[in-house]
Structure formats: structure tokens, C-alpha cells
Design a protein around this motif. Structure first.
Motif, PDB file in Angstrom:
ATOM      1  N   CYS A 138      -9.007  -1.575   0.488  1.00 20.27           N
ATOM      2  CA  CYS A 138      -9.015  -0.826   1.752  1.00 20.27           C
ATOM      3  C   CYS A 138     -10.638  -0.207   1.890  1.00 20.27           C
ATOM      4  N   SER A 173      -8.185  -2.768  -8.081  1.00 21.18           N
ATOM      5  CA  SER A 173      -7.943  -2.755  -7.450  1.00 21.18           C
ATOM      6  C   SER A 173      -7.419  -3.046  -5.933  1.00 21.18           C
ATOM      7  N   VAL A 211     -13.094   7.913  -2.084  1.00 23.36           N
ATOM      8  CA  VAL A 211     -12.495   6.986  -3.102  1.00 23.36           C
ATOM      9  C   VAL A 211     -11.715   8.172  -3.863  1.00 23.36           C
ATOM     10  N   ALA A 259      -7.134  -1.534  -4.024  1.00 24.60           N
ATOM     11  CA  ALA A 259      -7.611  -0.446  -3.259  1.00 24.60           C
ATOM     12  C   ALA A 259      -9.006  -1.020  -2.398  1.00 24.60           C
ATOM     13  N   SER A 297      -1.414  -1.960   1.210  1.00 24.30           N
ATOM     14  CA  SER A 297      -2.554  -1.732   1.574  1.00 24.30           C
ATOM     15  C   SER A 297      -2.998  -2.412   2.673  1.00 24.30           C
ATOM     16  N   ILE A 299      -8.617   7.553   0.163  1.00 23.03           N
ATOM     17  CA  ILE A 299      -8.146   6.021  -0.253  1.00 23.03           C
ATOM     18  C   ILE A 299      -7.980   6.242  -1.803  1.00 23.03           C
ATOM     19  N   HIS A 300      -6.487   6.683  -2.217  1.00 24.61           N
ATOM     20  CA  HIS A 300      -6.424   6.434  -3.919  1.00 24.61           C
ATOM     21  C   HIS A 300      -6.324   5.232  -4.922  1.00 24.61           C
ATOM     22  N   GLY A 301      -7.531   5.334  -5.576  1.00 23.76           N
ATOM     23  CA  GLY A 301      -7.260   4.487  -6.203  1.00 23.76           C
ATOM     24  C   GLY A 301      -8.330   3.550  -7.283  1.00 23.76           C
ATOM     25  N   ILE A 304      -1.260   2.216  -6.555  1.00 22.34           N
ATOM     26  CA  ILE A 304      -2.176   2.064  -5.054  1.00 22.34           C
ATOM     27  C   ILE A 304      -2.426   1.154  -5.528  1.00 22.34           C
ATOM     28  N   PRO A 305      -3.172   0.678  -3.568  1.00 22.08           N
ATOM     29  CA  PRO A 305      -3.327   2.732  -3.444  1.00 22.08           C
ATOM     30  C   PRO A 305      -3.144   3.139  -2.111  1.00 22.08           C
TER      31      PRO A 305
END
Ligand SMILES: N[C@@H](CCC(=O)N[C@@H](CS)C(=O)NCC(=O)O)C(=O)O
Length: 202
Positions: free
Chosen positions: A15, A10, A28, A12, A64, A4-6, A51-52
């Protein structure tokens, strides 16, 4: 392993919470904000540069709530039910994105997210008026059942509660919507929600 990018502060967060509820291993990959809510570096895997974003093997996803549907589908029931209930999950997820989120964000930016000097009280009030109209719909729905689809928590609850989470945490007045407030309290204090919130708030 889901990537999971973020950052937890946020969208993210949504997620991370979904991965926790699904019981799937995840990491992450931190990417946060420069001033003005802009990303501190480009995110090449998301053409929107936001993001994400999710990497799951060769699959790359943005949005998301779509990421959450993917995670829930991997987990299956009860997080992602089947049959007509899967369609109800779609309905509530789209409702979260189109009916609730624009108004939550209008209120949030002008109530607590922007630096104080940039907030416009009339914008916060307009966001609240529009969101209250949607919360009245939700209040009536939740009068007949504890969760959106019935007796069990599903990704529909996760998606909508995560869209409302910032308002719930930052002083939105839910007094007129006691069923919504009780439902949000129940969703956002589940053990897996607390595990995700610890990353964001702790
Ligand atoms: N609809 C998208 C919205 C994504 C979004 O706006 N993300 C914000 C952070 S929560 C972002 O990346 N902002 C940085 C920018 O717009 O430059 C989703 O739900 O994933």
C-alpha cells in the motif's frame, strides 16, 4: 491524507508503494509484530485484526490489494486504466491473491521467514513447485508485452509484483522464467518502488 496502518516490513509495503505511485499524501501508522507473526497490539479498525488497514476520511478498508485498488482508482490512469483494462486489472489482482500468493507464502515461510529450526524443506519445495506452475503461465503472458496490460505499468503490475516481491528479494530461483524476472526487475526498481523499498529494506 491516507493513513496506512502497519509497518513497511509487512503487506503494508504494498500500500505504501501504491500511495507512492499514485502521488497521494500518506502517513504510516506503525504497528508491527510480536513473536510468532502476531500483532503487537490489537488493530480495532480491522475486524480481522491484521495489517494493513487503510483510513481515508470516513472510509476504512482492509485487504492490501483492495486498498491498492482504492488508491489507484483515486489516482486514475495510467495507474488505474478504464474500460476493459479495468477488468483486466481485476483479473490479475485476483490471480495474484488466489493463484500466486498462497504458494509464495508457503515457500517464503519455509525458506526464510520462520526461524530456521521451524522451517520444513518439503513445504518450501511444495510451495515452489506450485508457484513455478503459475510462473510458467506468467512467463508465456509476458512474452507478448512488457507489462501485464500492455506497454504501460498499472496497478495490476504493482499488485502482482508486490505479492512476488519477498521471493524476488530472498533468493527464489527465477532462472526458468527470464521474462518474469525482467518484468519484476523493472517493476521493483521503478523510482516509486525504490522509495517504498527504502522504507522496508533501508
Ligand atoms: N489478505 C490480507 C492478509 C493480511 C495479513 O495476513 N497480514 C499479516 C501481516 S503481513 C498480519 O497482520 N499478521 C498478524 C496476525 O495474523 O496476527 C491482506 O492482504 O491484507
Amino acid at each position: 491524507m491516507l493513513k496506512i496502518h502497519g509497518i513497511p516490513r509487512s503487506r503494508a509495503f504494498r500500500c505504501i508503494w501504491a500511495a507512492e505511485e499514485a502521488g497521494l499524501p500518506y502517513e504510516v501508522v506503525p504497528l508491527g509484530f510480536a513473536p510468532g507473526f502476531k500483532l503487537e497490539r490489537p488493530l480495532a479498525i480491522n475486524p480481522n485484526n491484521k495489517i494493513p488497514a487503510l483510513e481515508d476520511g470516513s472510509l476504512v478498508l482492509f485487504e492490501s490489494l483492495a486498498i491498492n485498488m482504492h488508491i489507484a482508482r483515486k489516482a486514475g490512469a495510467p495507474l488505474m486504466p478504464s474500460g476493459d483494462d479495468a477488468s483486466r486489472v481485476d483479473q490479475w489482482t485476483l490471480w495474484a491473491a488466489t493463484e500466486a500468493e498462497p504458494h509464495v507464502m508457503r515457500w517464503s515461510y519455509n525458506a526464510y521467514l520462520k526461524p530456521e529450526a521451524e522451517r520444513v524443506p518439503a513445504e518450501a519445495a511444495a510451495g515452489k513447485e506450485a508457484l513455478d506452475a503459475r510462473l510458467a503461465v506468467l512467463e508465456a503472458e509476458l512474452a507478448t508485452r512488457p507489462y501485464l496490460l500492455g506497454d504501460a505499468f498499472t496497478v495490476a503490475d504493482l499488485n502482482l509484483a508486490s505479492v512476488l516481491y519477498g521471493s524476488w528479494l530472498n533468493g527464489y530461483d527465477y532462472t526458468r522464467f527470464p521474462k518474469v524476472k525482467a518484468w519484476l526487475d523493472a517493476c521493483l526498481t521503478r523510482p516509486k518502488a525504490l522509495a517504498a523499498r527504502k522504507q522496508r529494506e533501508g
